[in-house]
Every structure is written in C-alpha cells, then in structure tokens.
Design a protein around this motif. Structure first.
Motif, PDB file in Angstrom:
ATOM      1  N   TYR A   1      -3.754  -6.380  -5.502  1.00 30.99           N
ATOM      2  CA  TYR A   1      -5.061  -5.735  -5.373  1.00 30.99           C
ATOM      3  C   TYR A   1      -5.736  -6.030  -4.047  1.00 30.99           C
TER       4      TYR A   1
ATOM      5  N   SER B 244      -1.556  -1.991  -4.269  1.00 29.03           N
ATOM      6  CA  SER B 244      -2.874  -2.138  -3.658  1.00 29.03           C
ATOM      7  C   SER B 244      -3.093  -1.053  -2.604  1.00 29.03           C
TER       8      SER B 244
ATOM      9  N   ALA C 235      -9.340   1.967  -1.299  1.00 32.29           N
ATOM     10  CA  ALA C 235      -9.115   1.886  -2.745  1.00 32.29           C
ATOM     11  C   ALA C 235      -9.642   3.142  -3.436  1.00 32.29           C
TER      12      ALA C 235
ATOM     13  N   HIS D 240       0.825  -1.220   0.000  1.00 31.19           N
ATOM     14  CA  HIS D 240       0.000   0.000   0.000  1.00 31.19           C
ATOM     15  C   HIS D 240       0.856   1.266   0.000  1.00 31.19           C
TER      16      HIS D 240
ATOM     17  N   ASP E 136     -12.286  -1.381   0.304  1.00 30.91           N
ATOM     18  CA  ASP E 136     -12.965  -0.480  -0.634  1.00 30.91           C
ATOM     19  C   ASP E 136     -12.776   1.015  -0.362  1.00 30.91           C
TER      20      ASP E 136
ATOM     21  N   TYR F 211      -7.233  -2.313 -10.866  1.00 30.84           N
ATOM     22  CA  TYR F 211      -5.816  -2.077 -10.582  1.00 30.84           C
ATOM     23  C   TYR F 211      -4.966  -2.208 -11.852  1.00 30.84           C
TER      24      TYR F 211
END
Length: 193
Positions: free
Chosen positions: A128, A92, A99, A66, A96, A150
């Motif tokens: 992801y 990633s 993201a 991340h 949700d 992604y």
C-alpha cells in the motif's frame, strides 16, 4: 534487509539507462546471490532498457511496483510477465492522487483487471506504499485506513475508501488467490521458507 530497492527506472530519478554497463556487475551479484529487487520502473518509458536487463539476467528476481505504471494497459504488462517469469508486481499505486487514479482505473476496467489477477495470481503481492514519517498527517489511523482500502480492493466486489473519497468496484478475489497475494508470493519473492 532481504533485498535491494532501485529507483533508476522511476521517471523522476532516471539518470542513466537501466541497461548501462556500469550496473551490470550489480545485477550479476544480485542474480548470483538470489537477492530480490524492488525496482521502480515506468514500463512505457523504459520498456526496451528494462527488457534487455531482464533478458541478460533471466534469473534476476524483480518486483516492479505499482503494476510497472502499466495499469492503463494490463495486456502490455501481461505480455511482459509472459516473457519474464521472475517478474512480480504489487498492488500499490503510490501517493494519494495516484491511489485515487488507480482505484478509478480498476473501477472502469474491472473485467480486464480480474483477468490479469487470475492469470498472474502467482506474481502479484499486497502493498500500500505509505511512507511513515513524523508529518502530523501521517497518523496510525490514516495508515490503517489506507491499508484497509487496498485490502478491500482485493477482497470485496465493491468498496468505499473514505480516506481517498472513492467508492469503486473491487476484485472480490477468492481465498486461494488472496493467500497467494498476501503470503505465498511475498515469501517466494523474498526466498522465505
């Protein structure tokens, strides 16, 4: 299994300092045996602890997923990468809401993000972060759609991710960089010929 996953630098699972001496035999074993770590570390919360571990174990191979939660400040992450050549990250963002937030940050900072990807193209991996469970919401379709979002982030200059309800700029990376992110970098990280 090819490696070890640690959550000790994750804000919700932090119980002891990353540089606690009780962990040093584990880090030494991992370094001595060339075993990679996927290590959730919030770079801004645990910067000094993480840096001490990486300084004390310079051959430790680490994926800080991340973007080490430093997507807001890729210059700081870049400086950290410059100091620690065995550090990797993946693209990633997590669950949700994270993201959606991640796609929106890249949309607003596309030039800085492209610069980061160009400079550190040998240290970024595809991911992801979709945890597969029996929850009814976790369908094959949903998982495929998240994986596609992604990929579109990497491959297209702009894209729509219907599963998250976002329409944002993408990186539109060239095939050489994409091959590194999808294949070469993970093989190198996992020590796969």
């Amino acid at each position: 299994a090819k490696g070890l996953k640690l959550y000790s630098g994750h804000s919700h699972f932090y119980t002891i300092p990353l540089n606690d001496s009780s962990m040093y035999p584990i880090y030494q074993y991992l370094q001595d045996n060339n075993i990679p770590i996927v290590w959730h570390v919030n770079l801004f919360s645990y910067y000094q602890e993480f840096e001490q571990v990486l300084n004390d174990f310079p051959n430790l191979i680490v994926d800080c997923p991340h973007f080490c939660l430093a997507l807001y400040n890729l210059y700081t992450l870049g400086d950290f990468f410059d100091k620690h050549p065995n550090l990797y990250t993946d693209i990633s963002f997590g669950s949700d809401p994270y993201a959606v937030q991640g796609f929106n940050i890249i949309d607003k900072r596309i030039d800085v993000t492209k610069e980061f990807f160009n400079k550190y193209q040998n240290r970024i991996m595809y991911g992801y972060d979709e945890v597969i469970t029996s929850h009814p919401r976790k369908t094959k379709y949903r998982t495929a759609q998240i994986a596609r979002c992604y990929r579109d982030l990497l491959e297209k200059p702009e894209f729509e991710c219907s599963i998250f309800g976002t329409k944002t700029k993408g990186l539109g990376l060239n095939l050489e960089i994409l091959k590194k992110i999808y294949e070469n970098n993970p093989k190198k990280f996992l020590n796969i010929d």
